[in-house]
Motif scaffolding. Sequence first.
Motif, PDB file in Angstrom:
ATOM      1  N   THR A 201     -71.339  13.873  11.488  1.00 24.70           N
ATOM      2  CA  THR A 201     -71.230  12.659  10.683  1.00 24.70           C
ATOM      3  C   THR A 201     -70.515  12.895   9.354  1.00 24.70           C
ATOM      4  OG1 THR A 201     -73.406  13.072   9.733  1.00 24.70           O
ATOM      5  CG2 THR A 201     -73.306  11.642  11.681  1.00 24.70           C
ATOM      6  N   SER A 202     -70.258  14.140   9.015  1.00 19.90           N
ATOM      7  CA  SER A 202     -69.614  14.483   7.743  1.00 19.90           C
ATOM      8  C   SER A 202     -68.101  14.569   7.924  1.00 19.90           C
ATOM      9  CB  SER A 202     -70.176  15.807   7.219  1.00 19.90           C
ATOM     10  OG  SER A 202     -69.578  16.140   6.005  1.00 19.90           O
ATOM     11  N   LYS A 203     -67.481  13.447   8.218  1.00 20.62           N
ATOM     12  CA  LYS A 203     -66.038  13.426   8.488  1.00 20.62           C
ATOM     13  C   LYS A 203     -65.221  13.855   7.281  1.00 20.62           C
ATOM     14  CE  LYS A 203     -66.276  10.801  12.506  1.00 20.62           C
ATOM     15  NZ  LYS A 203     -66.704  11.739  13.458  1.00 20.62           N
ATOM     16  N   GLU A 204     -65.621  13.413   6.072  1.00 20.84           N
ATOM     17  CA  GLU A 204     -64.899  13.809   4.867  1.00 20.84           C
ATOM     18  C   GLU A 204     -65.019  15.314   4.623  1.00 20.84           C
ATOM     19  OE1 GLU A 204     -67.203  11.385   4.891  1.00 20.84           O
ATOM     20  OE2 GLU A 204     -66.083   9.547   4.483  1.00 20.84           O
ATOM     21  N   GLY A 205     -66.204  15.855   4.878  1.00 17.76           N
ATOM     22  CA  GLY A 205     -66.410  17.290   4.724  1.00 17.76           C
ATOM     23  C   GLY A 205     -65.555  18.083   5.694  1.00 17.76           C
ATOM     24  N   TRP A 206     -65.472  17.603   6.928  1.00 18.37           N
ATOM     25  CA  TRP A 206     -64.620  18.261   7.931  1.00 18.37           C
ATOM     26  C   TRP A 206     -63.168  18.250   7.479  1.00 18.37           C
ATOM     27  CZ3 TRP A 206     -65.040  20.000  13.200  1.00 18.37           C
ATOM     28  CH2 TRP A 206     -66.355  20.208  13.614  1.00 18.37           C
ATOM     29  N   ALA A 207     -62.682  17.078   7.082  1.00 16.82           N
ATOM     30  CA  ALA A 207     -61.278  16.939   6.684  1.00 16.82           C
ATOM     31  C   ALA A 207     -60.967  17.809   5.471  1.00 16.82           C
ATOM     32  CB  ALA A 207     -60.957  15.481   6.393  1.00 16.82           C
ATOM     33  N   THR A 208     -61.854  17.815   4.498  1.00 15.72           N
ATOM     34  CA  THR A 208     -61.637  18.612   3.292  1.00 15.72           C
ATOM     35  C   THR A 208     -61.611  20.098   3.607  1.00 15.72           C
ATOM     36  OG1 THR A 208     -62.715  16.923   1.949  1.00 15.72           O
ATOM     37  CG2 THR A 208     -62.526  19.121   0.991  1.00 15.72           C
ATOM     38  N   SER A 209     -62.554  20.562   4.408  1.00 17.51           N
ATOM     39  CA  SER A 209     -62.619  21.973   4.759  1.00 17.51           C
ATOM     40  C   SER A 209     -61.369  22.418   5.528  1.00 17.51           C
ATOM     41  CB  SER A 209     -63.869  22.262   5.580  1.00 17.51           C
ATOM     42  OG  SER A 209     -64.004  23.638   5.815  1.00 17.51           O
TER      43      SER A 209
END
Length: 58
Positions: free
Chosen positions: A24-32
């Motif tokens: 559910t952490s799409k922003e975290g995935w994209a940032t990483s």
Amino acid sequence: MNSSVPDLLTQGDPARLFPVLADTSKEGWATSILLACISIIDELGGELLKGTGQRVGC
């Protein structure tokens, strides 16, 4: 680490191309993923950050 870097920026986990985060952490995935690519592909990091005046790499 560089002494001019605030303490809050000298801690944490390295960025990963395949993040270990909740789905559910799409922003975290994209940032990483973006940060991992910038740290590996110098030309990409240079192009993305050249307008900011920030140094890319170690």
